[in-house]
Design a protein around this motif. Structure first.
Motif, PDB file in Angstrom:
ATOM      1  N   GLY A 135       4.340 -31.151  -4.118  1.00 52.58           N
ATOM      2  CA  GLY A 135       3.770 -32.089  -2.896  1.00 52.58           C
ATOM      3  C   GLY A 135       3.107 -33.400  -3.475  1.00 52.58           C
ATOM      4  O   GLY A 135       2.280 -33.312  -5.190  1.00 52.58           O
ATOM      5  N   PRO A 137       0.642 -35.196  -0.882  1.00 53.06           N
ATOM      6  CA  PRO A 137      -0.592 -35.087   0.213  1.00 53.06           C
ATOM      7  C   PRO A 137      -0.926 -36.428   0.020  1.00 53.06           C
ATOM      8  O   PRO A 137      -1.940 -36.524   0.816  1.00 53.06           O
ATOM      9  CB  PRO A 137      -1.136 -33.809   0.314  1.00 53.06           C
ATOM     10  CG  PRO A 137      -1.215 -33.729  -1.577  1.00 53.06           C
ATOM     11  CD  PRO A 137      -0.577 -34.061  -2.181  1.00 53.06           C
ATOM     12  N   HIS A 140      -1.983 -38.048   3.465  1.00 53.92           N
ATOM     13  CA  HIS A 140      -2.703 -36.962   4.654  1.00 53.92           C
ATOM     14  C   HIS A 140      -5.282 -37.331   4.318  1.00 53.92           C
ATOM     15  O   HIS A 140      -4.918 -36.628   4.491  1.00 53.92           O
ATOM     16  CB  HIS A 140      -3.034 -35.345   4.498  1.00 53.92           C
ATOM     17  CG  HIS A 140      -1.466 -34.818   4.138  1.00 53.92           C
ATOM     18  ND1 HIS A 140      -1.134 -33.242   3.643  1.00 53.92           N
ATOM     19  CD2 HIS A 140      -0.450 -34.882   5.499  1.00 53.92           C
ATOM     20  CE1 HIS A 140      -0.032 -33.502   5.138  1.00 53.92           C
ATOM     21  NE2 HIS A 140       0.582 -34.213   5.337  1.00 53.92           N
ATOM     22  N   LYS A 160      14.583 -37.953  -0.731  1.00 51.30           N
ATOM     23  CA  LYS A 160      14.208 -37.144  -0.565  1.00 51.30           C
ATOM     24  C   LYS A 160      12.639 -37.583  -0.911  1.00 51.30           C
ATOM     25  O   LYS A 160      11.055 -36.493  -0.741  1.00 51.30           O
ATOM     26  CB  LYS A 160      14.197 -35.612  -2.012  1.00 51.30           C
ATOM     27  CG  LYS A 160      13.902 -34.829  -1.336  1.00 51.30           C
ATOM     28  CD  LYS A 160      14.867 -33.798  -0.553  1.00 51.30           C
ATOM     29  CE  LYS A 160      13.793 -32.948   0.091  1.00 51.30           C
ATOM     30  NZ  LYS A 160      14.712 -31.966   0.805  1.00 51.30           N
ATOM     31  N   GLU A 163      10.868 -38.733   2.392  1.00 50.20           N
ATOM     32  CA  GLU A 163      10.721 -36.934   3.006  1.00 50.20           C
ATOM     33  C   GLU A 163       9.027 -37.438   2.221  1.00 50.20           C
ATOM     34  O   GLU A 163       8.273 -36.428   3.058  1.00 50.20           O
ATOM     35  CB  GLU A 163      11.045 -36.209   2.766  1.00 50.20           C
ATOM     36  CG  GLU A 163      10.663 -34.932   3.245  1.00 50.20           C
ATOM     37  CD  GLU A 163      11.847 -34.062   3.203  1.00 50.20           C
ATOM     38  OE1 GLU A 163      13.664 -33.683   4.109  1.00 50.20           O
ATOM     39  OE2 GLU A 163      12.043 -32.700   2.686  1.00 50.20           O
ATOM     40  N   MET A 164       9.308 -36.952   1.174  1.00 50.94           N
ATOM     41  CA  MET A 164       7.989 -36.304   0.485  1.00 50.94           C
ATOM     42  C   MET A 164       6.987 -37.454   0.851  1.00 50.94           C
ATOM     43  O   MET A 164       5.659 -36.371   0.786  1.00 50.94           O
ATOM     44  CB  MET A 164       8.076 -35.301  -1.289  1.00 50.94           C
ATOM     45  CG  MET A 164       6.733 -35.527  -1.962  1.00 50.94           C
ATOM     46  SD  MET A 164       7.076 -35.336  -3.829  1.00 50.94           S
ATOM     47  CE  MET A 164       8.191 -34.077  -3.763  1.00 50.94           C
ATOM     48  N   THR A 167       5.806 -37.846   4.665  1.00 47.97           N
ATOM     49  CA  THR A 167       5.014 -37.046   5.037  1.00 47.97           C
ATOM     50  C   THR A 167       3.893 -35.389   4.983  1.00 47.97           C
ATOM     51  O   THR A 167       3.348 -35.414   5.289  1.00 47.97           O
ATOM     52  CB  THR A 167       6.239 -35.852   5.889  1.00 47.97           C
ATOM     53  OG1 THR A 167       6.859 -35.295   4.225  1.00 47.97           O
ATOM     54  CG2 THR A 167       7.113 -36.632   5.785  1.00 47.97           C
ATOM     55  N   GLN A 169       4.196 -33.334   2.636  1.00 48.64           N
ATOM     56  CA  GLN A 169       5.456 -31.843   2.777  1.00 48.64           C
ATOM     57  C   GLN A 169       4.540 -31.342   1.567  1.00 48.64           C
ATOM     58  O   GLN A 169       5.504 -31.747   0.253  1.00 48.64           O
ATOM     59  CB  GLN A 169       6.471 -31.507   3.562  1.00 48.64           C
ATOM     60  CG  GLN A 169       7.410 -30.534   3.529  1.00 48.64           C
ATOM     61  CD  GLN A 169       8.474 -30.581   3.117  1.00 48.64           C
ATOM     62  OE1 GLN A 169       8.959 -31.651   4.650  1.00 48.64           O
ATOM     63  NE2 GLN A 169       9.547 -29.770   3.234  1.00 48.64           N
ATOM     64  N   LEU A 170       4.974 -29.713   1.736  1.00 49.52           N
ATOM     65  CA  LEU A 170       5.218 -29.021   0.046  1.00 49.52           C
ATOM     66  C   LEU A 170       6.382 -28.460   0.046  1.00 49.52           C
ATOM     67  O   LEU A 170       6.547 -28.512   1.056  1.00 49.52           O
ATOM     68  CB  LEU A 170       3.447 -28.402   0.395  1.00 49.52           C
ATOM     69  CG  LEU A 170       2.211 -28.898   0.405  1.00 49.52           C
ATOM     70  CD1 LEU A 170       1.561 -27.326   0.379  1.00 49.52           C
ATOM     71  CD2 LEU A 170       1.763 -29.356  -1.002  1.00 49.52           C
ATOM     72  N   TYR A 171       6.135 -28.173  -1.409  1.00 47.97           N
ATOM     73  CA  TYR A 171       8.276 -27.599  -1.428  1.00 47.97           C
ATOM     74  C   TYR A 171       7.728 -26.176  -2.778  1.00 47.97           C
ATOM     75  O   TYR A 171       6.850 -26.353  -3.844  1.00 47.97           O
ATOM     76  CB  TYR A 171       8.762 -28.781  -1.652  1.00 47.97           C
ATOM     77  CG  TYR A 171       8.891 -30.208  -1.440  1.00 47.97           C
ATOM     78  CD1 TYR A 171      10.435 -29.450   0.244  1.00 47.97           C
ATOM     79  CD2 TYR A 171       7.888 -30.587  -1.711  1.00 47.97           C
ATOM     80  CE1 TYR A 171      10.074 -31.099   0.399  1.00 47.97           C
ATOM     81  CE2 TYR A 171       7.880 -31.804  -0.011  1.00 47.97           C
ATOM     82  CZ  TYR A 171       9.534 -32.158   0.785  1.00 47.97           C
ATOM     83  OH  TYR A 171       9.240 -32.814   1.286  1.00 47.97           O
ATOM     84  N   GLU A 175      13.198 -24.891  -4.074  1.00 46.90           N
ATOM     85  CA  GLU A 175      12.998 -26.250  -3.445  1.00 46.90           C
ATOM     86  C   GLU A 175      13.222 -27.518  -4.068  1.00 46.90           C
ATOM     87  O   GLU A 175      14.107 -28.773  -4.025  1.00 46.90           O
ATOM     88  CB  GLU A 175      12.629 -26.811  -2.200  1.00 46.90           C
ATOM     89  CG  GLU A 175      12.414 -25.709  -0.892  1.00 46.90           C
ATOM     90  CD  GLU A 175      11.276 -26.246   0.363  1.00 46.90           C
ATOM     91  OE1 GLU A 175      11.272 -26.631   1.018  1.00 46.90           O
ATOM     92  OE2 GLU A 175       9.969 -25.607   0.173  1.00 46.90           O
TER      93      GLU A 175
END
Length: 259
Positions: A135, A137, A140, A160, A163-164, A167, A169-171, A175
């Protein structure tokens, strides 16, 4: 635990000289501090001068993390100028990984986040353990993802990437494979076997041809398709100046004749 540092070992893997580099800061999930960044760039610069080297394996010490990101203890104390200096050093470390003239294989266990994911993106190929986590992050933490995050659209596509990065987000590992960031996923105990499979393929190529191929791929990333095609014509012609094609083709026919 040992003091943080970059551990380098040379081994014979698949019959060839291979450097294994481990980023070791296990107390902090192998997070990247300024001293580690400076050392990592220096290590890769030295390895780039090793004419006998056939490949590099880049990993994190232990099984908890490849690289958990940048050291938040440093990031929390930055101002604009010190932040610029730190991120420039991270870029220089990433650039040294990319500039390595032989294939660099990312062997990823555990967390691969932020600056760690950018270092992984600089590897030529990536294999991850089933429990690896990926991810970016940074948003954040109040900062954008920068520098070698610019490689992500070419690896996983613009959608993608958005999105990464937007957000945070962690994958999971599967994934990450589905999006194209890693090429293989393996149980933790089988990571070295997956790496050895790639090393065996690299070893079947002739040394100068593999280096020329990596250099050409790097150029393809930077130029138009037409320029890349003409660069390939030059690369093929230059290969014949080394004598490797003539020797390899003669050996092929000799082996075929023996039956």
């Amino acid at each position: 635990m040992a003091e943080p540092g970059i551990r380098v070992e040379f081994r014979e893997r698949a019959g060839n000289r291979v450097a294994e580099i481990a980023i070791d800061n296990q107390r902090r999930l192998n997070c990247l501090s300024t001293p580690l960044l400076v050392e990592l760039a220096a290590v890769f610069s030295r390895l780039s001068e090793d004419e006998a080297l056939r490949a590099v394996i880049l990993t994190g010490a232990g099984e908890k993390a490849f690289i958990g990101g940048a050291d938040l203890n440093e990031l929390g104390a930055f101002d604009a100028d010190t932040a610029r200096l730190f991120i420039t050093r991270l870029h220089q470390a990433c650039a040294a990984v990319r500039a390595c003239p032989v294939p660099v294989i990312g062997r990823i266990s555990g967390f691969c986040l932020g600056g760690g994911l950018e270092v992984a993106a600089c590897c030529d190929m990536r294999v991850a353990s089933e429990t690896a986590v990926f991810g970016m992050p940074e948003v954040h933490m109040g900062i954008p993802s920068v520098i070698e995050a610019a490689l992500l659209p070419g690896l996983i596509g613009w959608g993608k990437t958005r999105e990464m990065l937007l957000t945070g987000q962690l994958y999971g590992a599967e994934e990450a494979r589905a999006m194209g960031f890693v090429q293989k996923v393996a149980p933790a105990g089988e990571l070295d076997g997956a790496v050895d499979h790639w090393l065996a393929g690299i070893a079947r190529g002739t040394p100068k041809a593999v280096r020329a191929q990596k250099a050409l791929i790097g150029r393809w990333e930077r130029v138009s398709i037409e320029e890349g095609i003409y660069a390939g014509i030059d690369a093929l012609s230059d290969a014949y100046r080394t004598g490797e094609p003539q020797a390899a083709i003669a050996a092929f026919f000799a082996a075929k004749a023996k039956g």
